[in-house]
Design an enzyme around this catalytic site. Structure first.
Site: not given
Length: 543
Positions: A178, A249, A316
């Site tokens: 991440d 990420h 995202e």
């Protein structure tokens, strides 16, 4: 008998029938397919009881017998039947996994002390006479463990595999990369762990009340560590699904190799693994070199993880840098794509094909639907049910993990002493009343819901005991939803589940050393910072 998860059928013997007694002469017999389970059962029960439980050449009186029975295969490889009478125990499975789940049920029948690592008494160790007929509802019954935000050392991961297996959960989704950390050794690219696995500091908490922990945080697993984790899981019929997050990420990877970022927009050489929570704006570029880099990463990932499924995130991903990047815009135009959503879809589809060519299947969060779904991809539906419904109707397999029901980092009560309260309250009862398959799906569409998953994100949990608090006892309720066909949510007997928890399962968790949230609320060391009784202000205690 207070089993969790409850089996499909449990038939106690008539009153007065004698139990089976484990003693010094008890042996464990197994066919070739059940040998690993026999060794596991002898190990855990031998430690708890002090009994030798040696192998036997064949079943017979006074024996625990394990075997695969083709008669049960029609109900699936995880189906099992367990029969106990005064003369012995017989566990039959539709496959080796079914035998293992039956052995787990036998362990529960022996009582909470059977989950300890040393004997508390000399016996007798008795199993009530009973017949259990059982099989799971879903073939994917998983938990995500986020080791990227806060690293969990190897022994903690091994322990969680044991906890999953004790609840008949069979997938550990390991979130390995991440913005805040890269946790898997890649031999070709050593800076991923030399640079990407450590951040200088960490944010404590969320929102305006957050503060800073100025200590560096990090760690990573060597490939041999991960092979050990995979082997430990396989012996317990748990599949480890790795997640390498792309194209968002990814700041930790870009910090290690700045050429992966959008250097024509930002100074990627100045980046470090992120010390905040949320969504970093720094995402991968869409060059051929970046695709090749991640193909090389995934080549090593596939060498370590035999799982059919490989999770590539896809969630995202801010598109701001792509919109501003001349290189990204040239790529978009050359491919004839309409917008940046289609550019992300192109990126994901590339790896869907790459994995399929190697006999694997891509799993992604439901944002992979944006811009067009990769043909062979499995959708993990986290933003409610909508993504899963869309994917199932299009004929794609789905793992249901809607945040409203299965995000176990969400707070468990309204009380002011809940540690770092996040989002909305999701109680033990809320999780127990979760229904994975929406009524809006037809029977054929519902067949594409291959499973369910609970997700434990770790922005606010920096220790194993903090993860325990979030996961348990709610993971026990989730396990019953994943394993057993239940009535509609409003008709479920939550009171019966609570009785079984109170009568035996909390004691099993105690024996396993799980620091769960008690029904009465957090213990003193589990309370929110500033609440009287918390031993250290500002962060949970660290083991």
């Amino acid at each position: 008998m207070h089993l969790v998860p409850a089996p499909r059928e449990l038939r106690p013997a008539p009153a007065g029938e004698a139990p089976f007694v484990l003693g010094p002469e008890t042996r464990v017999a197994a066919d070739a397919a059940s040998g690993t389970t026999a060794r596991w059962l002898s190990s855990v029960l031998g430690a708890a009881t002090g009994l030798p439980l040696p192998p036997a050449g064949a079943g017979g009186e006074g024996t625990v017998t394990l075997r695969v029975d083709e008669r049960l295969a029609a109900r699936g490889p995880e189906a099992y039947e367990l029969t106990v009478d005064a003369t012995g125990v017989l566990i039959e499975g539709g496959g080796p996994a079914g035998v293992f789940w039956g052995a787990g049920t036998l362990r529960q029948l022996l009582g909470p002390a059977a989950f300890r690592r040393a004997p508390l008494h000399d016996g007798p160790w008795t199993v009530p006479p009973v017949r259990v007929v059982d099989a799971p509802r879903f073939r994917w019954r998983g938990m995500l463990l986020d080791v990227a935000r806060h690293f969990m050392p190897k022994d903690g991961v091994l322990r969680y595999i044991d906890l999953l297996a004790a609840h008949k959960l069979n997938v550990l989704h390991l979130h390995l990369t991440d913005d805040q950390g890269w946790r898997i050794q890649i031999r070709r690219y050593p800076r991923l762990t030399e640079v990407g696995s450590w951040r200088a500091r960490s944010r404590i908490g969320l929102g305006d009340a957050a503060s800073w922990d100025e200590r560096p945080h990090g760690g990573y697993y060597t490939q041999d560590d991960l092979r050990e984790i995979v082997a430990h899981a396989a012996a317990r019929h748990v599949t480890v699904v790795p997640e390498i997050d792309v194209p968002g990420h990814s700041q930790a990877a870009i910090a290690a190799y700045p050429e992966l970022g959008n250097a024509d927009v930002v100074d990627t050489s100045a980046l470090a693994p992120w010390d905040r929570w949320g969504i970093s704006r720094n995402v991968l570029n869409v060059s051929d070199a970046t695709l090749e880099f991640y193909e090389n990463v995934l080549t090593e990932v596939l060498e370590v993880f035999p799982s059919e499924y490989v999770h590539l995130g896809g969630d995202e991903c801010p598109k701001d840098q792509w919109r501003a990047s001349p290189a990204a815009q040239r790529r978009l135009g050359k491919l004839g794509l309409a917008d940046e959503d289609e550019l992300q879809s192109w990126f994901v589809r590339h790896f869907d094909r790459w994995l399929a060519d190697r006999g694997r299947r891509l799993v992604g969060w439901d944002e992979i639907l944006d811009g067009g779904l990769a043909p062979g991809a499995v959708v993990a539906s986290w933003q409610g049910y909508a993504g899963g419904v869309t994917a199932a109707r299009a004929g794609h397999d789905v793992v249901m993990c809607p945040e409203q029901h299965t995000y176990l980092d969400w707070r468990q009560a309204e009380g002011p002493d809940e540690p770092v309260p996040i989002a909305h309250v999701r109680t033990l009862e809320d999780v127990y009343r979760f229904e994975p398959v929406p009524d809006s799906l037809s029977e054929a569409e519902a067949a594409h819901v291959i499973g369910v998953q609970a997700n434990v994100w770790t922005e606010t949990t920096d220790s194993a005991r903090a993860v325990d608090y979030l996961a348990f006892p709610r993971l026990a309720a989730f396990a019953e939803v994943a394993w057993r066909p239940l009535p509609p949510p409003a008709e479920r007997d939550f009171a019966d589940f609570e009785r079984r928890m109170d009568a035996a399962h909390y004691a099993r968790l105690d024996a396993l050393g799980v620091e769960y949230r008690p029904p009465s609320g957090p213990r003193p060391w589990q309370r929110r910072p500033g609440v009287p009784g918390r031993p250290r202000e500002g962060r949970p205690p660290v083991r």
